[in-house]
Design a protein around this motif. Structure first.
Motif, PDB file in Angstrom:
ATOM      1  N   GLN A 225       0.830  -1.200   0.000  1.00  0.00           N
ATOM      2  CA  GLN A 225       0.000   0.000   0.000  1.00  0.00           C
ATOM      3  C   GLN A 225       0.869   1.257   0.000  1.00  0.00           C
ATOM      4  N   GLU A 226       1.962   1.238   0.718  1.00  0.00           N
ATOM      5  CA  GLU A 226       2.875   2.388   0.754  1.00  0.00           C
ATOM      6  C   GLU A 226       3.441   2.669  -0.637  1.00  0.00           C
ATOM      7  N   GLU A 228       1.979   1.882  -3.501  1.00  0.00           N
ATOM      8  CA  GLU A 228       0.882   2.410  -4.318  1.00  0.00           C
ATOM      9  C   GLU A 228       0.634   3.888  -4.016  1.00  0.00           C
ATOM     10  N   ASP A 229       0.773   4.273  -2.754  1.00  0.00           N
ATOM     11  CA  ASP A 229       0.580   5.672  -2.384  1.00  0.00           C
ATOM     12  C   ASP A 229       1.646   6.574  -2.993  1.00  0.00           C
ATOM     13  N   ALA A 236      -3.593   9.142  -2.598  1.00  0.00           N
ATOM     14  CA  ALA A 236      -3.193   8.758  -1.249  1.00  0.00           C
ATOM     15  C   ALA A 236      -3.660   9.768  -0.211  1.00  0.00           C
ATOM     16  N   THR A 239      -7.271   8.849   0.721  1.00  0.00           N
ATOM     17  CA  THR A 239      -7.523   7.446   1.064  1.00  0.00           C
ATOM     18  C   THR A 239      -7.243   7.219   2.541  1.00  0.00           C
ATOM     19  N   ARG A 241      -6.858   4.635   5.761  1.00  0.00           N
ATOM     20  CA  ARG A 241      -6.369   3.272   5.947  1.00  0.00           C
ATOM     21  C   ARG A 241      -6.666   2.836   7.381  1.00  0.00           C
TER      22      ARG A 241
END
Length: 411
Positions: A225-226, A228-229, A236, A239, A241
């Motif tokens: 996820q990091e 992708e951000d 990001a 979004t 989390r």
């Protein structure tokens, strides 16, 4: 060349081609055209033609017809036809049919169901407030005992505010979609209980499951996820989390490695929700749950949800945390906004149960000792393998290798 002349010339060429075509070709095309027209205008059936049956023929058809059974045939001694019904209080001992049994399948860990003080408070509340509330909290459903219990729970857990729900299942199932929406990301243990699963579905968020209590697998997902951000920083920023865990997992009976998960939570900037359905009233020196058990400050969790249907022997549930976070549920928590509030007599029962736990913390210690003793004794059963932590009141029993071998021999 004029346009009219071009049209005449094309028609002339078509006519010449028609004259030069073989006879069999023209016949075939003619038959094909006739067949197509026949298909278009023909009727596959005549609605006027109906088969009329006589009364005798109808009776014969009915007599010959044998309908398929809606359910398969069941023998008379099938357990489903002869259920074992429990009568009386669901306390330490229960009466099942004609037998008096030790109740080892209950979540009444502290014996609040048959506690005389709890019963007396419930009866007094019943006479004062009646049976139910018949209205949600925001519409004539809030009674003074609801506010008392919320303030007492917040004080007991050393948080700013608590919000009360009338149904334990709906608590965490309402909390999750109140905060997490479509486009948000939730990291959650594969072993979470059914209410959490329903909350995840209602949120319509992007769900990332990690293996049960597997910190390495969780960090792997957080790193993905990091990455992708970093690729899309604009997305990001909007979004959210979340990380959702249980204090004691109902489906396993073990405690979550909360200390390590908080480290990952702070490292990767996710919001932590803890469900203490089982661990509330069970873990810690005074029954405050897994955070007290592991000596972790309550500020480390963004939100804590728990049920009053287990250790407290009542109904409903609650979530707690900072006022900024928790107060949002009073307008967005579906179970809070649209369900009738917790019946006053059950609210009074929960208040008295909380009084008993605060005045007698040794009850929690006694429960933990009993859990360890039961765990130790079950370890000595050669045909069974026990799952979960020794301090957990939820014990999962599995057939050991010896037990499986014994079953195969009998078969």
């Amino acid at each position: 060349m004029p346009q009219d002349a071009e049209v005449k010339w094309e028609l002339y060429e078509m006519f010449q081609a028609f004259l030069q075509a073989p006879v069999y070709h023209l016949v075939f095309e003619g038959l094909l055209m006739v067949w197509v027209m026949w298909l278009i205008f023909r009727k596959s059936y005549n609605p006027r033609e109906k088969t009329t049956l006589t009364e005798k023929e109808k009776e014969e058809l009915i007599a010959e017809w044998t309908p398929e059974p809606l359910v398969p045939e069941v023998r008379d001694d099938h357990p489903a036809l002869n259920p074992r019904i429990v009568s009386g209080k669901l306390g330490k001992y229960v009466k099942v049919g004609e037998f008096h049994c030790l109740n080892a399948a209950t979540h009444n860990y502290l014996g609040m169901i048959e506690n005389p003080k709890v019963e007396e408070a419930s009866i007094k509340a019943l006479r004062k407030y009646g049976v139910g509330s018949c209205g949600p909290r925001g519409f004539y459903g809030t009674i003074d005992v609801h506010l008392d219990l919320e303030s007492r729970l917040a004080k007991f857990l050393s948080v700013e505010e608590a919000v009360l729900y009338s149904y334990g299942f709906a608590t965490i199932a309402s909390v999750i979609p109140a905060y997490s929406k479509r486009g948000d990301v939730i990291f959650v243990d594969k072993g979470v209980h059914f209410a959490i699963q329903k909350g995840l579905q209602a949120s319509r968020s992007d769900i990332r499951y990690f293996n049960h209590n597997d910190l390495a697998d969780l960090e792997r997902l957080l790193k993905i996820q990091e990455a992708e951000d970093l690729k899309n920083p604009k997305k990001a920023k909007v979004t959210r989390r979340f990380l959702i865990v249980e204090g004691i997992y109902v489906n396993y009976g073990d405690i979550c490695p909360l200390r390590e998960m908080i480290e990952l939570k702070n490292k990767y900037k996710v919001r932590l929700f803890i469900d203490e359905t089982v661990s509330f009233g069970v873990l810690g020196a005074s029954g405050k749950g897994v955070m007290e058990h592991l000596d972790i400050p309550t500020e480390e969790a963004d939100l804590v949800a728990a049920s009053l249907e287990y250790s407290f022997g009542s109904n409903g549930g609650f979530s707690c945390g900072t006022s900024y976070v928790v107060d949002h549920q009073r307008l967005s928590g579906l179970g809070y906004c649209f369900s009738a509030s917790l019946p006053p007599m059950l609210t009074a029962a929960a208040i008295v149960a909380l009084d008993i736990i605060e005045e007698n913390p040794e009850l929690v210690q006694s429960l933990q000792n009993n859990c360890r003793l039961m765990h130790e004794k079950l370890l000595n059963v050669t045909h069974l393998r026990i799952g979960g932590d020794d301090v957990s009141p939820v014990k999962h029993l599995y057939l050991s290798e010896i037990g499986r071998a014994s079953c195969r021999e009998r078969v």
